[in-house]
Write a protein that holds these residues in place. Structure first.
Motif, short mmCIF file in Angstrom:
data_model
loop_
_atom_site.label_atom_id
_atom_site.label_comp_id
_atom_site.label_asym_id
_atom_site.label_seq_id
_atom_site.Cartn_x
_atom_site.Cartn_y
_atom_site.Cartn_z
N UNK A 262 0.83 -1.20 0.00
CA UNK A 262 0.00 0.00 0.00
C UNK A 262 0.87 1.25 0.00
N UNK A 263 0.22 2.38 -0.22
CA UNK A 263 0.88 3.67 0.02
C UNK A 263 0.05 4.47 1.02
N UNK A 264 -0.51 3.74 2.00
CA UNK A 264 -1.46 4.33 2.95
C UNK A 264 -0.81 4.76 4.26
N UNK A 265 0.51 4.59 4.40
CA UNK A 265 1.22 4.91 5.63
C UNK A 265 0.65 4.08 6.78
N UNK A 266 1.06 2.81 6.82
CA UNK A 266 0.53 1.90 7.82
C UNK A 266 0.97 2.23 9.23
N UNK A 267 1.91 3.18 9.37
CA UNK A 267 2.30 3.60 10.72
C UNK A 267 1.21 4.42 11.39
N UNK A 268 0.24 4.91 10.57
CA UNK A 268 -0.89 5.61 11.18
C UNK A 268 -1.67 4.64 12.05
N UNK A 269 -1.97 5.02 13.25
CA UNK A 269 -2.69 4.15 14.17
C UNK A 269 -4.01 4.80 14.54
N UNK A 270 -4.95 3.96 14.97
CA UNK A 270 -6.17 4.50 15.56
C UNK A 270 -5.79 5.20 16.85
N UNK A 271 -6.18 6.45 17.00
CA UNK A 271 -5.78 7.24 18.15
C UNK A 271 -6.92 7.34 19.16
N UNK A 272 -6.53 7.53 20.39
CA UNK A 272 -7.49 7.66 21.48
C UNK A 272 -7.42 9.08 22.02
N UNK A 273 -8.55 9.77 22.04
CA UNK A 273 -8.58 11.11 22.62
C UNK A 273 -9.17 11.02 24.02
N UNK A 288 -9.93 7.12 13.75
CA UNK A 288 -9.15 6.41 12.74
C UNK A 288 -8.51 7.42 11.80
N UNK A 289 -7.47 7.02 11.03
CA UNK A 289 -6.83 7.93 10.08
C UNK A 289 -7.83 8.43 9.03
N UNK A 290 -7.59 9.62 8.51
CA UNK A 290 -8.46 10.21 7.50
C UNK A 290 -8.20 9.55 6.14
N UNK A 291 -9.20 9.65 5.27
CA UNK A 291 -9.02 9.20 3.89
C UNK A 291 -9.54 7.81 3.59
#
Length: 329
Positions: A262-273, A288-291
Motif C-alpha cells: 500500500x501507500x497508505x502509511x501503515x504507521x498511522x494508528x487508531x488514536x485515542x482522545x 481512525x486515520x483520515x481518507x
C-alpha cells in the motif's frame, strides 16, 4: 458498464485461447453465451479466421437482458478437439433512466477446485474459505481419482453477490512414485511501498540439501535460491510470489502468496482522545486515520466513535478496494 439493455454493442474481447490446445492446433470455432450455458456448440457463434491466437472485436447482443449483473462466457475449439473451459467476464446492465449508484458486494464467500473437466459452477470440490475481500490459503487437493500423468487443476471463487469468478488453471503431474515431498509455505506482512515484506519461511519436511527458488511476480524468473529471502516494491498493488522447495530426491512443492503493498502509511494508528482508560460517566473517543471508509466493530461507519462502555474495539479501513484491519483496542 453497459448503459442500456436495448442495443447490440461492440465489446472488445482479447481472446487468448492458445493455452487450451496443444501447440500447432488452430482455433476454428468460437462462441459466447450469457448467464446460462445452452450446451457446447449451441452458443452464439463468433466469426473467426482459424489461428492459434485470436485478438478481435465482436458484437455482443444484450437485447432483452434485465438490468443488473450478467456473466459473459466465451469458449473455443480446434478441429478434432473438445471445447475449451469457458472464459468468464462480468458486466452490468442498467436502465437509461436509472441514476442509482452501482454497489457490488465483492467479498469472497466460497471457493472450489476441479480437475480437467468443468462440473459446473458450484459443483466442484469445496476449498475452506473465510469470508473476505481476498484469499491467501493452502489446502489439500484430493488426487486419488486421477491417473498418473499430467492434469489441469482449476480453481474459482464466489462473491457475496453469488457470482463465480473466471477459473484459474495450473498444470500438475501425478506420479505413482512415492517420494518425500516438502510442504512449501511462508508468511509475509502487509506493508507500505519501499518496505521489506518480512518474509518468513515456514516450509515443512524440508530435508538437508533441499533447494529453494523464489520467483517474484510468478513470471518464471528466479530472484533468489536462498532459504532466507525478502523484497520490496515501489508501487502499491497485489504481487504474486512463488516459493518452490525441492528435496534431494527430486520431490518438490510450490506455493504462491500475494504481497499486499500500500501507500497508505501503515504507521498511522487508531488514536485515542481523552484518557487512556474509561471511567464511569466519562466518554472515550477513538479516531481512525483520515481518507478511508470505516466499519467499526460497533457497526458505526464514521471516522470517530464515542465510547461510554468498556470492551474491545477495532475498525476496518477501506480505500481503492483494499481493506485493512486495525489492532484491537
Amino acid at each position: 458498464m453497459i448503459s442500456t439493455p436495448f442495443k447490440r454493442l461492440p465489446v472488445l474481447i482479447l481472446l487468448l485461447l492458445t493455452s487450451w490446445y496443444a501447440i500447432g492446433q488452430d482455433i476454428s470455432r468460437v462462441e459466447y453465451f450469457i448467464d446460462q450455458d445452452p450446451g457446447t456448440g449451441k452458443g452464439v457463434p463468433i466469426s473467426v479466421a482459424a489461428a492459434s491466437t485470436l485478438d478481435q472485436d465482436f458484437a455482443l447482443d444484450v437485447t432483452g437482458l434485465s438490468p443488473g449483473l450478467h456473466k459473459l462466457y466465451i469458449r473455443a475449439k480446434a478441429a478434432g478437439a473438445s471445447w475449451s473451459i469457458p472464459k468468464t467476464s462480468i458486466f452490468f446492465v442498467i436502465s437509461p433512466n436509472d441514476n442509482q449508484p452501482l454497489v457490488l458486494k465483492t467479498d469472497l464467500v466460497a471457493a472450489e477446485y476441479f480437475f480437467d473437466s468443468d462440473p459446473g459452477a458450484g459443483n466442484g470440490e469445496a476449498i475452506p474459505l473465510q469470508k473476505g475481500n481476498m484469499a491467501d490459503i493452502n489446502w489439500v487437493a484430493n488426487t486419488d481419482a486421477l491417473d498418473s500423468g499430467q492434469h489441469i487443476l482449476y480453481v474459482r471463487a464466489q462473491s457475496q453477490d453469488g457470482l463465480w469468478s473466471p477459473v484459474l488453471a495450473d498444470t500438475i503431474n501425478v506420479s505413482d512414485v512415492v517420494c518425500s515431498g516438502p510442504i512449501a509455505d511462508f508468511t509475509l506482512d502487509v506493508v507500505d511501498i519501499n518496505t521489506d515484506l518480512n518474509i518468513q519461511d515456514l516450509s515443512l519436511d524440508v530435508e538437508a540439501g533441499a533447494t529453494y527458488a523464489w520467483d517474484v511476480l510468478d513470471d518464471g524468473t528466479v530472484e533468489s535460491t536462498d532459504a532466507s529471502f525478502d523484497t520490496q516494491f515501489a508501487n502499491r498493488g497485489l504481487y504474486p510470489i512463488r516459493l518452490t522447495v525441492t528435496n534431494p530426491d527430486g520431490c518438490s512443492a510450490s506455493v504462491i502468496k500475494y504481497a499486499f503493498v500500500t501507500d497508505l502509511d501503515l504507521d498511522q494508528m487508531v488514536t485515542v482522545s481523552g484518557n487512556d482508560s474509561l471511567l464511569v460517566g466519562q466518554t472515550l473517543t477513538l479516531t481512525a486515520p483520515a481518507g478511508f471508509s470505516y466499519e467499526w466493530s460497533t457497526g458505526e461507519t464514521t471516522q470517530s466513535i464515542d465510547l461510554t462502555e468498556d470492551g474491545l474495539y477495532r475498525v476496518f479501513l477501506s480505500v481503492d478496494g483494499f481493506t485493512l484491519e486495525s489492532e484491537t483496542l
